[in-house]
Scaffold this active site. Sequence first.
Site, PDB file in Angstrom:
ATOM      1  N   ASN A 173       0.863  -1.187   0.000  1.00 10.71           N
ATOM      2  CA  ASN A 173       0.000   0.000   0.000  1.00 10.71           C
ATOM      3  C   ASN A 173       0.903   1.243   0.000  1.00 10.71           C
ATOM      4  OD1 ASN A 173      -1.456   2.288   1.051  1.00 10.71           O
ATOM      5  ND2 ASN A 173      -3.102   0.895   1.599  1.00 10.71           N
ATOM      6  N   ASP A 192      -0.062   4.506  -0.056  1.00 11.02           N
ATOM      7  CA  ASP A 192      -0.746   5.753   0.326  1.00 11.02           C
ATOM      8  C   ASP A 192       0.127   6.705   1.145  1.00 11.02           C
ATOM      9  OD1 ASP A 192      -2.940   4.756  -0.959  1.00 11.02           O
ATOM     10  OD2 ASP A 192      -3.999   4.159   0.866  1.00 11.02           O
ATOM     11  N   HIS A 193       0.957   6.132   2.034  1.00 11.15           N
ATOM     12  CA  HIS A 193       1.769   7.003   2.896  1.00 11.15           C
ATOM     13  C   HIS A 193       2.791   7.805   2.108  1.00 11.15           C
ATOM     14  CE1 HIS A 193      -0.137   5.814   6.435  1.00 11.15           C
ATOM     15  NE2 HIS A 193       0.582   4.765   6.762  1.00 11.15           N
ATOM     16  N   ARG A 233       3.928  18.899   1.571  1.00  7.19           N
ATOM     17  CA  ARG A 233       4.491  20.122   1.016  1.00  7.19           C
ATOM     18  C   ARG A 233       3.784  20.570  -0.266  1.00  7.19           C
ATOM     19  NH1 ARG A 233       9.590  21.992   3.114  1.00  7.19           N
ATOM     20  NH2 ARG A 233       9.138  21.777   5.323  1.00  7.19           N
ATOM     21  N   HIS A 262      -5.654   3.598  -1.839  1.00 11.43           N
ATOM     22  CA  HIS A 262      -7.026   3.911  -1.401  1.00 11.43           C
ATOM     23  C   HIS A 262      -7.368   5.318  -1.870  1.00 11.43           C
ATOM     24  CE1 HIS A 262      -9.939   4.135   2.337  1.00 11.43           C
ATOM     25  NE2 HIS A 262     -10.535   4.437   1.193  1.00 11.43           N
ATOM     26  N   ARG A 300      -9.489   7.912  -1.387  1.00  6.22           N
ATOM     27  CA  ARG A 300     -10.505   8.287  -0.392  1.00  6.22           C
ATOM     28  C   ARG A 300     -11.395   9.389  -0.928  1.00  6.22           C
ATOM     29  NH1 ARG A 300      -9.047   6.387   5.082  1.00  6.22           N
ATOM     30  NH2 ARG A 300     -10.823   7.605   5.739  1.00  6.22           N
ATOM     31  N   ARG A 308      -7.347  12.638   0.627  1.00  6.00           N
ATOM     32  CA  ARG A 308      -6.328  13.159   1.542  1.00  6.00           C
ATOM     33  C   ARG A 308      -4.912  12.696   1.189  1.00  6.00           C
ATOM     34  NH1 ARG A 308      -7.474   9.709   7.003  1.00  6.00           N
ATOM     35  NH2 ARG A 308      -9.523  10.625   6.811  1.00  6.00           N
ATOM     36  N   HIS A 309      -4.778  11.543   0.522  1.00  9.66           N
ATOM     37  CA  HIS A 309      -3.419  11.150   0.107  1.00  9.66           C
ATOM     38  C   HIS A 309      -3.341  10.931  -1.405  1.00  9.66           C
ATOM     39  CE1 HIS A 309      -5.304   7.338   1.090  1.00  9.66           C
ATOM     40  NE2 HIS A 309      -5.063   7.436   2.379  1.00  9.66           N
ATOM     41  N   GLU A 327      -8.494   0.378  -3.379  1.00  9.27           N
ATOM     42  CA  GLU A 327      -9.399   0.386  -2.218  1.00  9.27           C
ATOM     43  C   GLU A 327     -10.370   1.532  -2.375  1.00  9.27           C
ATOM     44  OE1 GLU A 327      -7.465   0.715   1.549  1.00  9.27           O
ATOM     45  OE2 GLU A 327      -6.227  -1.025   1.172  1.00  9.27           O
ATOM     46  N   THR A 374      -7.171   6.105   9.871  1.00  7.41           N
ATOM     47  CA  THR A 374      -7.015   5.042   8.879  1.00  7.41           C
ATOM     48  C   THR A 374      -8.294   4.207   8.916  1.00  7.41           C
ATOM     49  OG1 THR A 374      -5.636   3.162   8.175  1.00  7.41           O
ATOM     50  CG2 THR A 374      -5.832   3.544  10.548  1.00  7.41           C
ATOM     51  N   THR A 375      -8.415   3.221   8.014  1.00  6.94           N
ATOM     52  CA  THR A 375      -9.628   2.406   7.983  1.00  6.94           C
ATOM     53  C   THR A 375      -9.761   1.674   9.318  1.00  6.94           C
ATOM     54  OG1 THR A 375      -9.101   2.070   5.677  1.00  6.94           O
ATOM     55  CG2 THR A 375     -10.898   0.759   6.579  1.00  6.94           C
ATOM     56  N   GLU A 382     -11.002  -9.620   2.304  1.00  2.64           N
ATOM     57  CA  GLU A 382      -9.725  -9.281   2.939  1.00  2.64           C
ATOM     58  C   GLU A 382     -10.019  -9.181   4.423  1.00  2.64           C
ATOM     59  OE1 GLU A 382      -7.189  -6.220   1.282  1.00  2.64           O
ATOM     60  OE2 GLU A 382      -6.426  -5.703   3.272  1.00  2.64           O
ATOM     61  N   HIS A 392      -3.743  -4.982   7.386  1.00  2.00           N
ATOM     62  CA  HIS A 392      -3.907  -3.876   8.332  1.00  2.00           C
ATOM     63  C   HIS A 392      -3.083  -4.132   9.595  1.00  2.00           C
ATOM     64  CE1 HIS A 392      -6.092  -0.072   8.936  1.00  2.00           C
ATOM     65  NE2 HIS A 392      -5.558  -0.237  10.123  1.00  2.00           N
ATOM     66  N   GLY A 393      -2.123  -3.287   9.817  1.00  2.00           N
ATOM     67  CA  GLY A 393      -1.305  -3.376  11.024  1.00  2.00           C
ATOM     68  C   GLY A 393      -0.244  -4.464  10.993  1.00  2.00           C
ATOM     69  N   GLY A 453       1.138  -1.605   4.320  1.00  2.00           N
ATOM     70  CA  GLY A 453       1.584  -0.265   3.974  1.00  2.00           C
ATOM     71  C   GLY A 453       2.454   0.379   5.026  1.00  2.00           C
ATOM     72  N   HIS A 454       1.845   0.679   6.185  1.00  2.00           N
ATOM     73  CA  HIS A 454       2.501   1.525   7.183  1.00  2.00           C
ATOM     74  C   HIS A 454       3.888   1.017   7.601  1.00  2.00           C
ATOM     75  CE1 HIS A 454       2.471   4.596  10.306  1.00  2.00           C
ATOM     76  NE2 HIS A 454       3.046   3.696  11.075  1.00  2.00           N
TER      77      HIS A 454
HETATM   78  N1  PXP Z   1      -5.842  -3.304   3.765  1.00  3.62           N
HETATM   79  C1  PXP Z   1      -6.783  -2.341   3.853  1.00  3.62           C
HETATM   80  C2  PXP Z   1      -8.152  -2.639   3.343  1.00  3.62           C
HETATM   81  C3  PXP Z   1      -6.487  -1.056   4.373  1.00  3.62           C
HETATM   82  O1  PXP Z   1      -7.432  -0.121   4.458  1.00  3.62           O
HETATM   83  C4  PXP Z   1      -5.165  -0.799   4.792  1.00  3.62           C
HETATM   84  C5  PXP Z   1      -4.808   0.556   5.327  1.00  3.62           C
HETATM   85  O2  PXP Z   1      -5.016   1.523   4.370  1.00  3.62           O
HETATM   86  C6  PXP Z   1      -4.212  -1.824   4.667  1.00  3.62           C
HETATM   87  C7  PXP Z   1      -4.587  -3.069   4.174  1.00  3.62           C
HETATM   88  C8  PXP Z   1      -2.786  -1.611   5.059  1.00  3.62           C
HETATM   89  O3  PXP Z   1      -2.681  -1.367   6.436  1.00  3.62           O
HETATM   90  P1  PXP Z   1      -1.313  -0.906   7.049  1.00  3.62           P
HETATM   91  O4  PXP Z   1      -0.998   0.428   6.458  1.00  3.62           O
HETATM   92  O5  PXP Z   1      -1.588  -0.847   8.509  1.00  3.62           O
HETATM   93  O6  PXP Z   1      -0.288  -1.934   6.676  1.00  3.62           O
END
Ligand code: PXP
Length: 236
Positions: free
Chosen positions: A6, A8-9, A17, A42, A44, A48-49, A69, A99-100, A150, A190-191, A212-213
């Site tokens: 992911n 997005d970050h 900036r 994603h 959104r 936002r990103h 997403e 976040t979601t 998912e 996620h996480g 992602g994160h």
């Molecule tokens: N899957 C979904 C559906 C998400 O919404 C996210 C966060 O945007 C992720 C995976 C990835 O999560 P993380 O950034 O915590 O790894």
Amino acid sequence: MLLGVNIDHVATLRNARGGVEPDPVKAAAVCEHNGAASITTHLREDRRHIKDRDVYTLTNTLTTKLNLEMAMAEDIQKIALQIRPYSICLVPEKRQEITTEGGLDVAGQVDKVIEFIKPLLDAGIIVSLFIDPVKEQVEASKKTGAQFIEMHTGAYAEAFGKENEEAEFQKLKQAAELAQQIGLKVNAGHGLNYENVHRMHEIEGLVELNIGHSIISRAVFTGLPEAVSKMAELIK
Ligand code: PXP
């Protein structure tokens, strides 16, 4: 198991900036070169990103698969039908959330989900539903015609190393088993990070992990190629 990154970050950092760097499209290419089997982003409702332009460019530049997403929003659905990503993942979306935060309540709105995903399925786009690992959500997901779920791994990630880790992990394992028994394919995300991801190997049949994160955070110190290849190695 495959790795979906992911990005997005990267866009969040760029937008800090208001300029053009770091470029999420370039980041996606680096992820692909270092073991990502797909790129998740994603779009959104508040943009936002990731911005519309990023998604259009990714559509033309990715050599792997785009997993878009999206919330159940008509304008985003229109974009998806235009660009035809490999897959979409339907997520809940609240404007104030960081976040979601939780899974999509499919069980509470089966007919609405069926109606929303129909044009996407008709267009040949694979549909995945981001849900909590709960029996009624898995069963409801099957009724919609989506091919994938998912599983939201946030509660497991939060519990990792604590007393309730096993309980949260078992919810994922049981939900994945049920989903596969009734004919759904299963992704998770996620996480997930470099410490907690290894237990995903204990769940049979997982197709892809979307992360992602933790990858983008590690990349600050090690660079994106190392961060992606290290995660790809861990989940292979
Ligand atoms: N899957 C979904 C559906 C998400 O919404 C996210 C966060 O945007 C992720 C995976 C990835 O999560 P993380 O950034 O915590 O790894």
